[in-house]
Design a protein around this motif. Structure first.
Motif, PDB file in Angstrom:
ATOM      1  N   GLU A   1     -10.876  -2.583   3.754  1.00  0.00           N
ATOM      2  CA  GLU A   1     -10.608  -1.748   2.567  1.00  0.00           C
ATOM      3  C   GLU A   1      -9.491  -2.364   1.713  1.00  0.00           C
ATOM      4  OE1 GLU A   1     -11.825   2.648   4.407  1.00  0.00           O
ATOM      5  OE2 GLU A   1      -9.812   1.810   4.698  1.00  0.00           O
TER       6      GLU A   1
ATOM      7  N   LYS B   1      -9.884  -3.716  -2.232  1.00  0.00           N
ATOM      8  CA  LYS B   1      -9.003  -3.311  -3.347  1.00  0.00           C
ATOM      9  C   LYS B   1      -8.708  -4.519  -4.226  1.00  0.00           C
ATOM     10  CE  LYS B   1      -4.148  -2.128  -4.224  1.00  0.00           C
ATOM     11  NZ  LYS B   1      -2.884  -1.591  -3.668  1.00  0.00           N
TER      12      LYS B   1
ATOM     13  N   LYS C   1      -5.366   2.034   4.965  1.00  0.00           N
ATOM     14  CA  LYS C   1      -6.648   1.371   4.790  1.00  0.00           C
ATOM     15  C   LYS C   1      -6.943   0.457   5.979  1.00  0.00           C
ATOM     16  CE  LYS C   1      -6.873   0.948  -0.316  1.00  0.00           C
ATOM     17  NZ  LYS C   1      -5.582   1.532  -0.776  1.00  0.00           N
TER      18      LYS C   1
ATOM     19  N   GLU D   1       0.815  -1.221   0.000  1.00  0.00           N
ATOM     20  CA  GLU D   1       0.000   0.000   0.000  1.00  0.00           C
ATOM     21  C   GLU D   1       0.842   1.262   0.000  1.00  0.00           C
ATOM     22  OE1 GLU D   1      -3.303  -1.683  -0.668  1.00  0.00           O
ATOM     23  OE2 GLU D   1      -3.450   0.398  -0.001  1.00  0.00           O
TER      24      GLU D   1
ATOM     25  N   GLU E   1      -0.111   4.551  -1.523  1.00  0.00           N
ATOM     26  CA  GLU E   1      -1.393   5.154  -1.158  1.00  0.00           C
ATOM     27  C   GLU E   1      -1.181   6.230  -0.095  1.00  0.00           C
ATOM     28  OE1 GLU E   1      -3.095   2.621  -3.842  1.00  0.00           O
ATOM     29  OE2 GLU E   1      -4.104   4.255  -2.749  1.00  0.00           O
TER      30      GLU E   1
END
Ligand SMILES: Nc1ncnc2c1ncn2[C@@H]1O[C@H](COP(=O)(O)OP(=O)(O)OP(=O)(O)O)[C@@H](O)[C@H]1O
Ligand SMILES: O=C(O)C[C@@H](O)[C@H](O)C(=O)CO
Length: 332
Positions: free
Chosen positions: A225, A229, A221, A214, A217
């Motif tokens: 979440e 994804k 999350k 992640e 990002e």
């Protein structure tokens, strides 16, 4: 219930792709490695451990990988054959590459670490030309392991294996298996892990491993979440492991399953993930309800961490069934 659409008319249940290595586990435990005088040799490598665990439970397993052309390579091949794992997809390196060594330190049951010697290892020299399309079309499922993405030509071999898996509707399990020291940079890691994860049906990792994917990002999350994804790609099941707190599994149909843990006498912590994955995969390939497969994985993990090895610690089906019946389960 998520349907994996397994092609059941195939001779192999699972082909693992990736690292075949050696674990050297400290024989003097409850002390730092500096004070360790001797080590016990076992076959190692996360995908090898998982394949051995699955074979112990009765799955028909194969392997795509590369071993060194020496005593260690022969030791690994001999053990895989002893466990009835098909080794026709394993290539013997001819370049003088060596076998990766994982020294493990058991300072205490909760404080363990691993030291990996991985320069010029044979497993990362697996070439795309050594990945057989005819071999992959023989299997219901395939396991890839993240560390095999850490260098070429192994990286390209894994992506070719993923293409063949897609071509023949082979279900792909991705055990993230993130080992920081085998990568050049976090960004490179995240790029290749994301590219591979988009092609996989079941993704298994710890929360820290998913967080590594992640890193581009902006916001952190939740577990749910993160799972959502991957449902936007091919994934049908996402398992997020949380150590002694258990695990949580999300399925594309919107359901989630909290996995508890079994009480066990912890000797060492490493190997839990490989034990979990081997039995979880077994349950799914047998068409079990997800909650039962999770319980089986948790039980296998509990057995493996109570024993000195990882590969040799993998329980037989009889052992695991007995453990599930008798061990005390702790729900989170
Ligand atoms: N102390 C423990 N007691 C019982 N079960 C455990 C314990 N630690 C882990 N487990 C079980 O093993 C599963 C996987 O553990 P963990 O989250 O540590 O994975 P991992 O980090 O991939 O393991 P590894 O150390 O092999 O890399 C957990 O979800 C849980 O079911
Ligand atoms: O995956 C490795 O190369 C090391 C394993 O063999 C070792 O048993 C371990 O760390 C299990 O998680």
């Amino acid at each position: 219930m998520v349907n994996l659409n397994l092609k059941t008319d195939r001779p192999l249940d699972l082909i693992a792709v990736g690292r075949l290595a050696i674990d050297l586990n400290a024989e003097q435990i409850n002390r730092p490695m500096e004070d360790t005088l001797s080590f016990r040799k076992y076959v190692g490598g996360s995908p090898a451990n998982i394949a051995i665990g699955a074979a112990q439970l009765g799955l028909q397993c194969g392997f795509i990988g590369k071993v060194s052309n020496d005593q260690m390579g022969r030791f690994i091949l001999g053990f895989l054959k002893e466990k009835n794992i098909d080794t026709s997809g394993v290539v013997v390196d001819q370049t003088g590459a060596v076998t990766g060594l994982t020294f493990t330190e058991i300072k205490s049951p909760q404080d363990c670490s691993i030291l990996m010697y991985r320069d010029n290892v044979a497993d990362l020299k697996l070439d795309p030309s050594e990945v057989s399309e005819d071999y992959i079309k023989k299997t219901k499922a395939m396991l890839i392991s993240g560390t095999a993405l850490s260098a070429s030509p192994s990286r390209e071999a894994v992506f070719l294996a993923l293409e063949y898996a897609r071509k023949y509707d082979v279900i792909v399990f991705f055990d993230l298996d993130y080992r920081p020291y085998t990568w050049i940079s976090d960004k490179e890691t995240a790029i290749y892990y994301n590219l591979a994860a988009e092609k996989c049906d079941v993704i298994i990792g710890t929360r820290d491993e998913f967080d590594m994917l992640e890193q581009f990002e902006r916001e952190k999350k939740t577990d749910q979440e993160i799972a959502r994804k991957w449902f936007g790609h091919r994934a049908k099941i996402v398992v997020i492991k949380h150590g002694s707190q258990g695990s949580i599994t999300y399925t594309k149909d919107g359901r989630s399953y909290t996995g508890g843990v079994f009480k066990t006498k912890v000797l060492k912590t490493f190997g839990a993930g490989d034990g979990y994955a081997s039995a979880f995969i077994y349950g799914l390939l047998k068409g079990w309800e997800i909650s039962r497969a999770i319980e089986y994985g948790s039980a296998s993990a509990a057995i493996v961490i109570s024993r000195h090895s990882c590969s040799e610690a993998m329980p037989t089906k009889a052992e695991l069934d007995q453990f599930v019946k008798t061990a005390e389960k702790v729900n989170p």
